[in-house]
Write a protein that holds these residues in place. Structure first.
Motif, mmCIF file in Angstrom:
data_model
loop_
_atom_site.group_PDB
_atom_site.id
_atom_site.type_symbol
_atom_site.label_atom_id
_atom_site.label_comp_id
_atom_site.label_asym_id
_atom_site.label_seq_id
_atom_site.Cartn_x
_atom_site.Cartn_y
_atom_site.Cartn_z
ATOM 1 N N ALA A 31 -0.233 -4.883 -1.555
ATOM 2 C CA ALA A 31 0.270 -3.335 -1.546
ATOM 3 C C ALA A 31 0.899 -2.836 -0.251
ATOM 4 O O ALA A 31 1.583 -2.035 -0.254
ATOM 5 C CB ALA A 31 -0.848 -2.420 -2.157
ATOM 6 N N LEU A 32 0.212 -3.006 0.769
ATOM 7 C CA LEU A 32 0.620 -2.802 1.994
ATOM 8 C C LEU A 32 2.003 -3.149 2.500
ATOM 9 O O LEU A 32 2.749 -2.457 3.343
ATOM 10 C CB LEU A 32 -0.408 -3.201 3.018
ATOM 11 C CG LEU A 32 -1.773 -2.300 3.275
ATOM 12 C CD1 LEU A 32 -2.912 -3.128 4.274
ATOM 13 C CD2 LEU A 32 -1.642 -0.869 3.848
ATOM 14 N N ASP A 33 2.296 -4.465 1.907
ATOM 15 C CA ASP A 33 3.657 -5.123 1.978
ATOM 16 C C ASP A 33 4.013 -4.946 3.658
ATOM 17 O O ASP A 33 5.191 -4.520 4.211
ATOM 18 C CB ASP A 33 4.702 -4.172 1.488
ATOM 19 C CG ASP A 33 5.933 -5.031 1.332
ATOM 20 O OD1 ASP A 33 5.957 -6.356 1.454
ATOM 21 O OD2 ASP A 33 7.037 -4.238 1.284
ATOM 22 N N GLU A 38 -5.810 1.402 -4.480
ATOM 23 C CA GLU A 38 -5.311 2.906 -4.639
ATOM 24 C C GLU A 38 -5.895 3.814 -3.612
ATOM 25 O O GLU A 38 -5.326 4.389 -2.921
ATOM 26 C CB GLU A 38 -5.598 3.303 -6.005
ATOM 27 C CG GLU A 38 -5.187 4.919 -6.366
ATOM 28 C CD GLU A 38 -5.673 5.160 -7.762
ATOM 29 O OE1 GLU A 38 -6.436 6.162 -8.023
ATOM 30 O OE2 GLU A 38 -5.031 4.734 -8.541
ATOM 31 N N VAL A 39 -7.200 3.510 -3.392
ATOM 32 C CA VAL A 39 -7.973 4.633 -2.541
ATOM 33 C C VAL A 39 -7.729 4.224 -1.256
ATOM 34 O O VAL A 39 -7.753 4.753 -0.255
ATOM 35 C CB VAL A 39 -9.478 4.640 -3.023
ATOM 36 C CG1 VAL A 39 -9.513 5.310 -4.518
ATOM 37 C CG2 VAL A 39 -10.119 3.517 -3.054
ATOM 38 N N THR A 40 -7.665 2.650 -0.850
ATOM 39 C CA THR A 40 -7.556 2.422 0.590
ATOM 40 C C THR A 40 -6.175 2.727 0.952
ATOM 41 O O THR A 40 -5.933 3.061 2.046
ATOM 42 C CB THR A 40 -7.521 0.760 0.406
ATOM 43 O OG1 THR A 40 -8.784 0.192 0.235
ATOM 44 C CG2 THR A 40 -7.051 0.275 1.875
ATOM 45 N N LEU A 41 -5.339 2.898 0.065
ATOM 46 C CA LEU A 41 -3.805 3.235 0.532
ATOM 47 C C LEU A 41 -3.663 4.809 0.443
ATOM 48 O O LEU A 41 -2.625 5.532 1.234
ATOM 49 C CB LEU A 41 -2.830 2.806 -0.172
ATOM 50 C CG LEU A 41 -2.236 1.574 0.190
ATOM 51 C CD1 LEU A 41 -3.111 0.480 0.283
ATOM 52 C CD2 LEU A 41 -0.808 1.046 -0.853
ATOM 53 N N GLN A 42 -4.532 5.473 0.029
ATOM 54 C CA GLN A 42 -4.555 7.089 -0.111
ATOM 55 C C GLN A 42 -4.214 7.792 1.159
ATOM 56 O O GLN A 42 -3.451 8.579 1.395
ATOM 57 C CB GLN A 42 -5.517 7.865 -1.056
ATOM 58 C CG GLN A 42 -5.388 7.516 -2.468
ATOM 59 C CD GLN A 42 -6.729 7.875 -3.080
ATOM 60 O OE1 GLN A 42 -7.633 8.110 -2.587
ATOM 61 N NE2 GLN A 42 -6.466 7.934 -4.572
ATOM 62 N N PRO A 43 -5.167 7.377 2.348
ATOM 63 C CA PRO A 43 -4.900 8.120 3.477
ATOM 64 C C PRO A 43 -3.630 7.802 4.250
ATOM 65 O O PRO A 43 -3.142 8.501 5.069
ATOM 66 C CB PRO A 43 -6.236 7.671 4.161
ATOM 67 C CG PRO A 43 -6.752 6.399 3.586
ATOM 68 C CD PRO A 43 -6.325 6.611 2.214
ATOM 69 N N LEU A 44 -3.178 6.603 3.864
ATOM 70 C CA LEU A 44 -1.871 6.104 4.728
ATOM 71 C C LEU A 44 -0.742 6.684 3.895
ATOM 72 O O LEU A 44 0.171 6.891 4.488
ATOM 73 C CB LEU A 44 -1.760 4.722 4.388
ATOM 74 C CG LEU A 44 -2.918 3.657 4.946
ATOM 75 C CD1 LEU A 44 -2.808 2.410 4.790
ATOM 76 C CD2 LEU A 44 -2.669 3.877 6.805
#
Length: 357
Positions: free
Chosen positions: A133-135, A58-64
């Motif tokens: 999650a990045l897909d 969740e937090v890895t993807l937040q800035p993206l």
């Protein structure tokens, strides 16, 4: 392994031409984002975020989700490796990390063994989860601390201003420090290889404290062990090259030695002149950096001006990844990050078009 839809970062790390300069930020998932602070409050603590694959994803993807960045970087901490060695890692609010059992006597140092990788399964599970999650949006970067930087925390027991314990050991019992560094190098190599196996598409070694050493000590106690790591890493996985980035904060005077390790790219802090760095290392490696994180505290106009200056200093030739010279501050206004990303993408395209690159 399917290559990311946006593979600009991977191509830049391998010094291949790109339409623009790719951008990611050290600590891009962190306390400057209100959504991160909310996730951390829900998780309960920093290490609870790291140890839970769903939260780490969740937090890895937040800035993206906020900014069109060109890479994700695994949300974790460099001290997971010595924590797995049983040194008792904890994070006190406002005080940073500390170890309950720092390495201060010969018996404890001699008993130190490489980190069991099964104790780090939570990191590898997070890598796999983030990749799913990045897909294939953008590449995922894995990382570790350098053997010397990890040793600083393991011996000092916490962050330090003078590094008196590790330097005392280095100058009185270098054999004991070499033992710690050997254990750390073997652990870091295995750790990064497992990250690659689980889906990391590039890896970075953070030598945060190598710059506190003299030139002779740096080559013996830091660089030699990073060289071993580079030599021991999986450089290809599922038919694709896995670039390796080395970053020594305060290490601008050793760039030639660092390039000689066989890495693919070097991180530069903000004290290094990009043109001089390129003159020193030529086209052997890509360069990553190097905007002063403090410049993000100014106005949007100041952020834009500084970003353009950095891009022009590096020039439009292949082999530049835009980043800060160190981690983003928790006090950074998110709107300044939005300005930075937009300016880097737009101005770097303009520079390439003007140069016919």
């Amino acid at each position: 392994m399917t290559r990311p839809v946006n593979d600009t970062l991977l191509r830049a790390l391998m010094r291949e031409p790109t339409d623009y300069t790719p951008l990611w930020l050290m600590r891009q998932a962190g306390r400057y984002l209100p959504e991160y602070r909310a996730s951390r409050a829900t998780a309960g603590s920093f290490m609870d975020l790291c140890r839970n694959a769903a939260f780490a994803t969740e937090v890895t993807l937040q800035p993206l989700d906020r900014f069109p960045l060109d890479a994700a970087i695994l949300f974790s901490d460099i001290l997971t490796v010595p924590d797995a060695m049983g040194l008792g890692l904890s994070f006190a609010e406002g005080e940073g990390p500390r170890f309950a059992r720092p390495l201060r006597d010969e018996a404890a140092i001699r008993a130190l063994e490489a980190a069991p990788m099964e104790k780090l399964d939570y990191v590898f599970n997070a890598v796999s989860s983030i990749r799913r999650a990045l897909d294939n949006r953008v590449p995922l970067i894995g990382f570790s601390g350098s053997p010397f930087t990890l040793a600083c925390y393991m011996i000092e027991g916490r962050g330090s201003d003078d590094f008196r314990h590790i330097k005392g050991l280095m100058y009185s019992r270098p054999d004991l420090l070499h033992h710690i560094l050997d254990v750390n190098a073997r652990s870091v190599t295995a750790y990064l290889n497992q990250q690659i196996e689980h889906g990391a598409q590039a890896v970075m070694v953070f030598d945060t404290w190598g710059g506190v050493l003299s030139g002779t000590a740096y080559r013996e106690f830091s660089l030699a062990y990073m060289r071993r790591i580079v030599a021991g890493l999986k450089r290809e996985h599922e038919g694709q090259r896995v670039p390796v980035v080395l970053f020594t904060k305060g290490g601008g005077q050793w760039l030639v030695d660092m390039a000689d390790t066989g890495c693919d790219a070097l991180g530069l802090d903000w004290t290094v002149d990009p043109a001089q760095a390129r003159a020193l290392v030529g086209s052997r490696v890509s360069l990553q950096g190097n905007m002063d994180p403090g410049s993000l505290m100014g106005s949007a106009e100041g952020v834009a001006t500084e970003a353009q200056r950095v891009l022009e200093a590096f020039g439009p030739a292949p082999g530049h990844v835009f980043n800060l010279g160190h981690g983003i501050s928790q006090h950074t206004p998110p709107e300044n990050v939005a300005t930075l990303v937009e300016v880097v993408h737009r101005h770097s395209r303009k520079l390439r078009e003007a140069a016919g690159a």
